[in-house]
Every structure is written in C-alpha cells, then in structure tokens.
Design a protein around this motif. Structure first.
Motif: not given
Length: 276
Positions: A33-53
């Motif tokens: 955790x202390x070694x991770x480089x911070x950055x902005x990440x997006x979120x998944x919203x208002x999408x038609x999603x298919x999850x292959x399980x």
C-alpha cells in the motif's frame, strides 16, 4: 499412541503455518500500500454490462460491487466451465450463481450449445457497452479458455465496444487498472462474509488473501479498498491478450506461488516489464 501424537503435531504445524501466512499477508498489505502510485480511476455507471463468469463465484469475487448496485444493467453469462466438479457439485454451484443473480435483480443467461457461436450471436443481437472478463494475468486455464472463446466470438460478431478485466486470484498490475468500485472497511468485510454465505461450496477459499489484494489496490485512490477493473476497447484488449497471456509453464509457476502476495506482485512486475 505414537500415531495420535503425530497427527497432533501435524495439526499444530498446519496451524502455525496458517498464522505465519496471515501475518505475512498483513505485513505485505502495509508494505505494498505504501508503494502504490496514486492516480484517478473511473467508475462504471449507466452501462449495459455483460459479465462472463467461468465458474460460480467468479462474478462475485471480481464484480460484487457492480452486482449489488443499481447503477448499471447487468447480465451474467454462465460460461459453465467444468472446474473439476462432479455433477452434484456443479449443480449446487449453478444454483448459488442463480440465487445471487436473483437476489440483486441481475439477469442470468445460461450458455447453450457451442460457446463461441452462442456468444457471437448474443453480441450481435444485444446492446452491450462493456464485457467483463477475468484478467489475462490469470493462472486458471479455464479462465484463459473463456477469454479465448470471447475473443473469437467478438471478432466474428464485429464487436467494437469495451472490455473490462476483473480481478480473481491474481492481482491486476496497477498500470492496467483504469476503473474501480470503492469499498469502505465494512463494505469489504461484508463482501467476503457474503461470499461464504452465498457460495457455501467455496468455504475453503482463502478470502484473507483476496481481501489483502483489494486493500493494496485501494491505495491507488487513497481509499480503504477497491474492486479493480482494467477497461479498454476490444481491439486493444485483443492485442494485449495475445501479448500478456501466460503459457502453461508460467501459469503453473504463478499457481505454485499464489499464497505469497509479495512474490506474485514481483513476478507480475517482471512479466509486464519483459513484454512491454
């Protein structure tokens, strides 16, 4: 008497190994955790999603926060991979997947007949914004098979939208993480408690290790934990799949090292550097 003593010693040794392993997971969590480089990440919203399980519980391990929130229209496609199950266990695992889909009002689709043809027709006939698949940094041959089937089907269907990798037992390298679902401490604990509740066939899953990797990834966004996703256009994903998919020997090495968080992350870093 001697046999009984030997059994007790074996149990004590196993308990000691478990305690030491969990201590190391905790230590590695703080270290990485202390070694991770911070950055902005997006979120998944208002999408038609298919999850292959590939197997029952993969959809929860990688995408639980997408399943439980109503921000997207989610369809789970059961890829029905054998997983080494006998017929009875396979049926139980299917019912677990079905019950979770029903609980959170997600659509569950059972793949019928030839998997590639089914997926090709599904992609042609349905509006799909993002297809979620396991990360191509994965040791499991059946997860890799699902990715290869999808790749062939999407090419034939002319699919040109997005693919998102989700994390199963091997972490996604941070440079590939583009989007996430944020989890508080209580949400993280609840996720993994519910895995045991919803998927009783998976009670031997070492959730502390899965949880640790989500804690480590959380440092990217200065949050307690995240479910991490790697989102890219299908064309790019298809090229990256060929580039980064591990061969049988590499997957075996990763599998044999799976309980060592630090070693796995070092191996991933080396693998990415070598193939870039």
């Amino acid at each position: 008497m001697e046999l009984k003593l030997n059994k007790q010693l074996i149990r004590i040794k196993a308990l000691g190994n478990t305690i030491m392993r969990r201590y190391k997971w905790k230590y590695d969590t703080h270290l990485y955790r202390s070694d991770m480089v911070a950055k902005e990440l997006g979120t998944i919203e208002k999408k038609h999603i298919v999850i292959l399980a590939p197997h029952s519980d993969d959809e929860w391990v990688g995408c639980s926060q997408l399943l439980i929130t109503p921000n997207n229209e989610v369809t789970i496609i059961n890829m029905d991979m054998p997983g080494g199950d006998d017929l009875s266990l396979h049926k139980k695992r299917y019912l677990e997947m079905k019950n979770v889909a029903c609980k959170y009002n997600n659509r569950l689709v059972d793949i019928l007949g030839d998997k590639k043809i089914f997926l090709k027709n599904y992609l042609k006939e349905n509006n799909v914004d993002i297809v979620f698949v396991p990360s191509f940094f994965d040791w499991h041959s059946e997860h890799v098979s699902v990715m290869e089937i999808f790749n062939a089907a999407a090419n034939e269907a002319g699919y040109d939208n997005f693919v998102a990798m989700y994390q199963v037992s091997i972490p996604i390298p941070s440079s590939f993480i583009t989007h996430c679902s944020v989890m508080t401490k209580s949400e993280l604990i609840e996720k993994w408690n519910k895995l045991y509740q919803y998927y009783p066939t998976q009670k031997k899953l070492p959730i502390k290790r899965f949880l640790a990797n989500e804690r480590i990834n959380g440092a990217i966004t200065h949050n307690y934990a995240i479910e991490a996703y790697g989102l890219m256009r299908f064309e790019k994903w298809s090229l990256e799949l060929k580039k980064y998919t591990m061969n049988d020997r590499e997957r075996e090495i990763f599998y044999l090292s799976i309980q060592d968080i630090a070693k796995i992350r070092k191996m991933l870093k080396d693998l990415v550097a070598e193939r870039r």
